[in-house]
Write a protein that holds these residues in place. Structure first.
Motif, PDB file in Angstrom:
ATOM      1  N   GLN A 166      60.264 109.141 -64.880  1.00 55.67           N
ATOM      2  CA  GLN A 166      61.097 108.179 -66.225  1.00 55.67           C
ATOM      3  C   GLN A 166      62.122 108.158 -65.802  1.00 55.67           C
ATOM      4  O   GLN A 166      62.912 106.725 -66.308  1.00 55.67           O
ATOM      5  CB  GLN A 166      61.591 109.479 -66.996  1.00 55.67           C
ATOM      6  CG  GLN A 166      62.193 108.940 -68.224  1.00 55.67           C
ATOM      7  CD  GLN A 166      63.561 110.291 -68.484  1.00 55.67           C
ATOM      8  OE1 GLN A 166      63.617 111.477 -67.645  1.00 55.67           O
ATOM      9  NE2 GLN A 166      63.937 110.236 -69.723  1.00 55.67           N
ATOM     10  N   MET A 167      63.756 107.547 -65.076  1.00 55.21           N
ATOM     11  CA  MET A 167      64.259 106.553 -63.884  1.00 55.21           C
ATOM     12  C   MET A 167      63.524 105.600 -63.772  1.00 55.21           C
ATOM     13  O   MET A 167      64.154 104.897 -63.866  1.00 55.21           O
ATOM     14  CB  MET A 167      64.295 108.304 -63.015  1.00 55.21           C
ATOM     15  CG  MET A 167      65.532 109.197 -63.149  1.00 55.21           C
ATOM     16  SD  MET A 167      66.276 108.836 -64.216  1.00 55.21           S
ATOM     17  CE  MET A 167      68.034 108.224 -63.634  1.00 55.21           C
ATOM     18  N   ARG A 168      62.400 105.890 -63.052  1.00 61.34           N
ATOM     19  CA  ARG A 168      61.889 104.447 -62.684  1.00 61.34           C
ATOM     20  C   ARG A 168      61.629 103.332 -64.215  1.00 61.34           C
ATOM     21  O   ARG A 168      61.920 102.293 -64.073  1.00 61.34           O
ATOM     22  CB  ARG A 168      60.252 104.165 -62.151  1.00 61.34           C
ATOM     23  CG  ARG A 168      59.749 103.162 -61.780  1.00 61.34           C
ATOM     24  CD  ARG A 168      58.563 103.196 -60.806  1.00 61.34           C
ATOM     25  NE  ARG A 168      57.572 103.304 -61.784  1.00 61.34           N
ATOM     26  CZ  ARG A 168      56.520 104.656 -61.434  1.00 61.34           C
ATOM     27  NH1 ARG A 168      57.082 105.471 -59.641  1.00 61.34           N
ATOM     28  NH2 ARG A 168      55.831 105.386 -62.109  1.00 61.34           N
ATOM     29  N   LYS A 169      61.530 103.869 -65.319  1.00 61.30           N
ATOM     30  CA  LYS A 169      61.326 102.889 -66.412  1.00 61.30           C
ATOM     31  C   LYS A 169      63.166 102.943 -67.058  1.00 61.30           C
ATOM     32  O   LYS A 169      63.216 101.538 -67.669  1.00 61.30           O
ATOM     33  CB  LYS A 169      60.350 103.793 -67.357  1.00 61.30           C
ATOM     34  CG  LYS A 169      58.941 104.397 -67.423  1.00 61.30           C
ATOM     35  CD  LYS A 169      58.637 105.085 -67.970  1.00 61.30           C
ATOM     36  CE  LYS A 169      56.878 105.320 -67.245  1.00 61.30           C
ATOM     37  NZ  LYS A 169      55.858 106.599 -68.548  1.00 61.30           N
ATOM     38  N   LEU A 170      63.772 103.726 -66.516  1.00 61.50           N
ATOM     39  CA  LEU A 170      65.203 103.324 -67.066  1.00 61.50           C
ATOM     40  C   LEU A 170      65.771 102.344 -66.479  1.00 61.50           C
ATOM     41  O   LEU A 170      66.085 101.111 -66.988  1.00 61.50           O
ATOM     42  CB  LEU A 170      65.875 104.833 -66.826  1.00 61.50           C
ATOM     43  CG  LEU A 170      65.297 105.178 -68.452  1.00 61.50           C
ATOM     44  CD1 LEU A 170      66.617 106.880 -68.196  1.00 61.50           C
ATOM     45  CD2 LEU A 170      65.711 105.334 -69.717  1.00 61.50           C
ATOM     46  N   ALA A 175      58.389  97.230 -64.600  1.00 67.33           N
ATOM     47  CA  ALA A 175      58.049  97.970 -63.208  1.00 67.33           C
ATOM     48  C   ALA A 175      56.548  98.205 -63.483  1.00 67.33           C
ATOM     49  O   ALA A 175      56.821  98.692 -64.264  1.00 67.33           O
ATOM     50  CB  ALA A 175      58.473  98.585 -62.462  1.00 67.33           C
ATOM     51  N   PRO A 176      55.464  97.942 -62.122  1.00 70.91           N
ATOM     52  CA  PRO A 176      53.705  98.939 -63.481  1.00 70.91           C
ATOM     53  C   PRO A 176      53.650  99.972 -62.694  1.00 70.91           C
ATOM     54  O   PRO A 176      55.139 100.640 -62.121  1.00 70.91           O
ATOM     55  CB  PRO A 176      53.290  98.050 -61.546  1.00 70.91           C
ATOM     56  CG  PRO A 176      54.449  97.964 -61.163  1.00 70.91           C
ATOM     57  CD  PRO A 176      55.898  97.287 -61.378  1.00 70.91           C
ATOM     58  N   VAL A 274      51.274 104.574 -56.350  1.00 70.31           N
ATOM     59  CA  VAL A 274      52.532 102.923 -57.578  1.00 70.31           C
ATOM     60  C   VAL A 274      52.810 102.541 -55.407  1.00 70.31           C
ATOM     61  O   VAL A 274      53.505 103.404 -54.936  1.00 70.31           O
ATOM     62  CB  VAL A 274      53.090 103.245 -58.064  1.00 70.31           C
ATOM     63  CG1 VAL A 274      54.698 104.731 -57.560  1.00 70.31           C
ATOM     64  CG2 VAL A 274      54.101 103.140 -58.360  1.00 70.31           C
ATOM     65  N   MET A 275      53.143 101.183 -55.931  1.00 69.57           N
ATOM     66  CA  MET A 275      54.021 100.507 -55.007  1.00 69.57           C
ATOM     67  C   MET A 275      55.453  99.406 -55.519  1.00 69.57           C
ATOM     68  O   MET A 275      55.415  98.688 -55.577  1.00 69.57           O
ATOM     69  CB  MET A 275      53.046 100.005 -53.559  1.00 69.57           C
ATOM     70  CG  MET A 275      54.619 100.123 -52.713  1.00 69.57           C
ATOM     71  SD  MET A 275      54.541 100.818 -51.356  1.00 69.57           S
ATOM     72  CE  MET A 275      56.140 100.705 -50.667  1.00 69.57           C
ATOM     73  N   LEU A 276      56.425 100.161 -55.845  1.00 72.01           N
ATOM     74  CA  LEU A 276      58.163  99.650 -56.208  1.00 72.01           C
ATOM     75  C   LEU A 276      57.897  98.126 -55.302  1.00 72.01           C
ATOM     76  O   LEU A 276      58.641  98.739 -54.227  1.00 72.01           O
ATOM     77  CB  LEU A 276      58.663 100.588 -56.313  1.00 72.01           C
ATOM     78  CG  LEU A 276      59.958  99.664 -57.805  1.00 72.01           C
ATOM     79  CD1 LEU A 276      59.414  99.354 -59.157  1.00 72.01           C
ATOM     80  CD2 LEU A 276      60.511 100.546 -57.738  1.00 72.01           C
ATOM     81  N   PRO A 277      58.061  97.539 -54.990  1.00 75.38           N
ATOM     82  CA  PRO A 277      58.452  95.446 -54.731  1.00 75.38           C
ATOM     83  C   PRO A 277      59.898  96.637 -54.354  1.00 75.38           C
ATOM     84  O   PRO A 277      60.970  97.346 -55.139  1.00 75.38           O
ATOM     85  CB  PRO A 277      58.381  94.286 -55.608  1.00 75.38           C
ATOM     86  CG  PRO A 277      58.367  95.504 -56.606  1.00 75.38           C
ATOM     87  CD  PRO A 277      57.945  96.459 -56.378  1.00 75.38           C
ATOM     88  N   GLN A 278      60.691  96.042 -53.365  1.00 79.18           N
ATOM     89  CA  GLN A 278      61.825  95.684 -52.864  1.00 79.18           C
ATOM     90  C   GLN A 278      62.995  94.748 -54.265  1.00 79.18           C
ATOM     91  O   GLN A 278      62.404  93.926 -54.638  1.00 79.18           O
ATOM     92  CB  GLN A 278      62.581  94.987 -51.695  1.00 79.18           C
ATOM     93  CG  GLN A 278      61.924  96.251 -50.551  1.00 79.18           C
ATOM     94  CD  GLN A 278      62.038  95.913 -49.186  1.00 79.18           C
ATOM     95  OE1 GLN A 278      61.658  94.815 -49.431  1.00 79.18           O
ATOM     96  NE2 GLN A 278      63.429  96.657 -48.406  1.00 79.18           N
ATOM     97  N   PRO A 279      64.060  95.882 -54.636  1.00 77.42           N
ATOM     98  CA  PRO A 279      65.108  96.642 -54.550  1.00 77.42           C
ATOM     99  C   PRO A 279      64.643  97.967 -54.469  1.00 77.42           C
ATOM    100  O   PRO A 279      63.831  98.146 -55.889  1.00 77.42           O
ATOM    101  CB  PRO A 279      65.988  96.771 -54.299  1.00 77.42           C
ATOM    102  CG  PRO A 279      66.320  95.534 -55.858  1.00 77.42           C
ATOM    103  CD  PRO A 279      65.228  95.085 -55.571  1.00 77.42           C
ATOM    104  N   TRP A 280      65.184  99.025 -54.442  1.00 73.00           N
ATOM    105  CA  TRP A 280      64.743 100.297 -55.172  1.00 73.00           C
ATOM    106  C   TRP A 280      65.716 100.902 -56.002  1.00 73.00           C
ATOM    107  O   TRP A 280      66.045 102.699 -56.552  1.00 73.00           O
ATOM    108  CB  TRP A 280      63.657 101.407 -54.030  1.00 73.00           C
ATOM    109  CG  TRP A 280      63.027 101.250 -53.425  1.00 73.00           C
ATOM    110  CD1 TRP A 280      61.685 100.150 -53.855  1.00 73.00           C
ATOM    111  CD2 TRP A 280      62.014 101.739 -51.975  1.00 73.00           C
ATOM    112  NE1 TRP A 280      60.169 100.298 -52.789  1.00 73.00           N
ATOM    113  CE2 TRP A 280      61.184 101.196 -51.875  1.00 73.00           C
ATOM    114  CE3 TRP A 280      62.908 102.773 -51.524  1.00 73.00           C
ATOM    115  CZ2 TRP A 280      59.950 101.640 -50.556  1.00 73.00           C
ATOM    116  CZ3 TRP A 280      62.029 103.368 -50.221  1.00 73.00           C
ATOM    117  CH2 TRP A 280      60.827 102.833 -50.271  1.00 73.00           C
ATOM    118  N   HIS A 281      66.571  99.947 -55.751  1.00 77.21           N
ATOM    119  CA  HIS A 281      67.839 100.867 -56.305  1.00 77.21           C
ATOM    120  C   HIS A 281      67.965  99.479 -57.902  1.00 77.21           C
ATOM    121  O   HIS A 281      68.218  98.361 -58.027  1.00 77.21           O
ATOM    122  CB  HIS A 281      68.899 101.066 -55.791  1.00 77.21           C
ATOM    123  CG  HIS A 281      70.013  99.770 -54.970  1.00 77.21           C
ATOM    124  ND1 HIS A 281      69.071  98.849 -53.933  1.00 77.21           N
ATOM    125  CD2 HIS A 281      71.120  99.391 -55.634  1.00 77.21           C
ATOM    126  CE1 HIS A 281      69.854  97.544 -54.420  1.00 77.21           C
ATOM    127  NE2 HIS A 281      71.541  98.053 -54.317  1.00 77.21           N
TER     128      HIS A 281
END
Length: 376
Positions: A166-170, A175-176, A274-281
Motif C-alpha cells: 500500500q505504501m508503494r501505491k501511496l 509504479a507497476p 516486482v522490481m521498482l526502479p530507482q529511487p526507492w524513496h
C-alpha cells in the motif's frame, strides 16, 4: 534535509524485514512505531529457507543463537535426480557462526515469534490492526493518518508492507505492481528422517522439489511448479494436488505423498515478482523488501533480501549528512544486488518452464547462490 537527524521512525509492515529494521533502530536508540494491518500479527506460510547472508544479518540483530536452537543451520547439500539417484553429495556439517557457506531453514511462525519477542523487548511501539490512510510531508517530517483515525508525526516513514505494498501505491501511484511469473510454490511440513542432516534436492528439468530440515524433528517440503495461468487452488484441494505432484518421484518422496491428509500443514501460493526502479524513496518515505523488490524463493532470497535491506537502511538512517543523499545511498547500495538476484531468478524460472537440461540450470543456480557469499 541537510544534516537531518532522524529520531522517530514509523515502520509500516510487521513482517521479517520490518521487524529486523525495528530491532536495529531501537538498538541505536531511535523511537520506533511499527504498524501492522493484521490484528493477530500472524505469520503465513510453512518453512523458510535461509542462506548465509541472512544468517549474517541474524547475527547482527542478535537472534542467530535462537535460530540455531529452534531451527536448523547446516552446511552441505545432496542433489538427486527425480528417481533418487545422487548427482552430487556435499557432506553435511554444522557451520560455525560467520560461515559464508552455511544455510538452513526454520518454520516461518517460529522465526516470526523470535523477531516479535525481540522487537517488543527493545521497546518498539507495536500497533496492530492498523493501516496508513494518508501521508502529508513537509520539510521537517511526515504527518500520518491511520485507519483508526489517529494521527502521528515522524521524521521518516518506512514501507515494509510486502509485495502488494500500500505504501508503494501511496508514494509511487504509477509504479507497476507485482507480476505473475508462471510458477507456483508449494510447501508442506513432515517429520524429519534421522538420516537427513542437510538439504536434499530432487531435480527435474521442469520442476524443483526439495526437503529442508527446519528443526530437530521436522523438515519442510518445497515444490516449484510451472504454470501457464495464475489459477486459484482451493485449500481443500491442496492435499490431493500436492500428493499428485509428489507421486511421480522416487520412493523417498512418493512414500510421503501417501501420508498427506487434511491435518498436513500445506501452503500454496502463485509466485509474483516486482522490481521498482530507482529511487526507492519519495521525500521522507522509503521502501524496503518486497515492497520494492519482491523475488521468487530461489536460494532462500525471499525474506533474506529484506533483512539485508534493514541493515543498510539502518546504517543510512543513523549516518550524518543530507537525508536525501543517505536514502539514495541506501538504494544505490542495494539495487545492483537485488537486480542481480531478480535477473538470475527469472533466468531459472524461464529454464524450468522450458525444460532446459538440469546441468545448464545448475550453473545459473550456483551463480545465484554465490551472491549470498558476497558482502551485502
Amino acid at each position: 534535509m541537510v544534516g537531518e537527524v532522524i529520531r522517530k521512525v514509523l515502520i509500516v509492515g510487521g513482517g521479517i524485514g520490518g521487524m529486523a529494521l525495528a530491532i536495529l533502530l531501537r538498538s541505536k536508540g531511535l523511537d520506533v512505531d511499527l504498524a501492522e494491518r493484521d490484528p493477530q500479527w500472524r505469520a503465513a506460510g510453512a518453512g523458510l529457507t535461509l542462506n548465509g547472508a541472512t544468517l549474517r544479518v541474524f547475527s547482527e540483530i542478535g537472534i542467530e543463537e535462537d535460530v540455531r536452537r529452534l531451527g536448523s543451520v547446516h552446511g552441505g547439500v545432496r542433489l538427486h535426480d527425480r528417481w533418487g539417484n545422487i548427482i552430487e553429495d556435499r557432506p553435511a556439517y554444522v557451520p560455525e557462526p560467520g560461515d559464508i557457506m552455511a544455510g538452513g531453514a526454520i518454520m516461518r511462525p517460529v522465526l516470526h515469534q523470535i523477531l516479535a519477542e525481540r522487537t517488543r523487548a527493545l521497546g518498539t511501539n507495536v500497533r496492530l490492526g492498523l493501516t496508513v490512510n494518508t501521508l502529508d510531508q513537509d520539510k521537517d517530517g511526515v504527518t500520518v493518518t491511520f485507519s483508526d483515525g489517529s494521527v502521528g508525526r515522524y521524521d521518516l516513514v518506512v514501507g515494509a508492507d510486502g509485495l502488494h505494498s500500500q505504501m508503494r501505491k501511496l508514494i509511487f501511484p504509477d509504479a507497476p505492481g507485482a507480476a505473475f511469473v508462471h510458477m507456483g510454490a508449494w510447501r508442506a511440513v513432515f517429520p524429519r528422517p534421522a538420516e537427513m542432516e542437510t538439504t536434499w534436492l530432487f531435480l527435474d528439468a521442469s520442476q524443483k522439489l526439495g526437503f529442508n530440515p527446519v528443526s530437530k524433528t521436522h523438515m519442510y517440503l518445497f515444490i516449484l511448479e510451472p504454470m501457464t495461468e495464475n489459477q486459484w487452488r482451493e485449500p481443500e484441494d491442496w492435499p490431493r494436488l500436492l500428493a499428485e505432484l509428489m507421486s511421480g518421484y522416487c520412493d523417498q518422496v512418493s512414500s510421503l505423498a501417501t501420508s498427506i491428509d487434511e491435518s498436513t500443514s500445506i501452503n500454496y501460493r502463485p509466485l509474483e515478482m516486482v522490481m521498482l526502479p530507482q529511487p526507492w524513496h519519495s521525500g521522507r518515505v522509503v521502501l524496503l523488501g518486497d515492497a520494492c523488490h519482491g523475488t521468487t524463493p530461489h536460494s532462500g532470497y525471499g525474506a533474506g533480501l529484506a533483512t539485508e535491506d534493514a541493515v543498510i537502511l539502518a546504517e543510512q538512517i543513523c549516518a550524518p549528512g543530507d537525508l536525501d543523499e543517505r536514502l539514495n545511498a541506501y538504494c544505490d547500495r542495494r539495487y545492483p544486488r537485488c537486480r542481480r538476484v531478480m535477473d538470475l531468478s527469472l533466468d531459472l524460472n524461464r529454464m524450468e518452464r522450458a525444460g532446459v537440461p538440469i546441468v545448464d540450470q545448475f550453473h545459473t543456480n550456483m551463480a545465484l547462490m554465490d551472491i549470498a557469499r558476497q558482502p551485502y
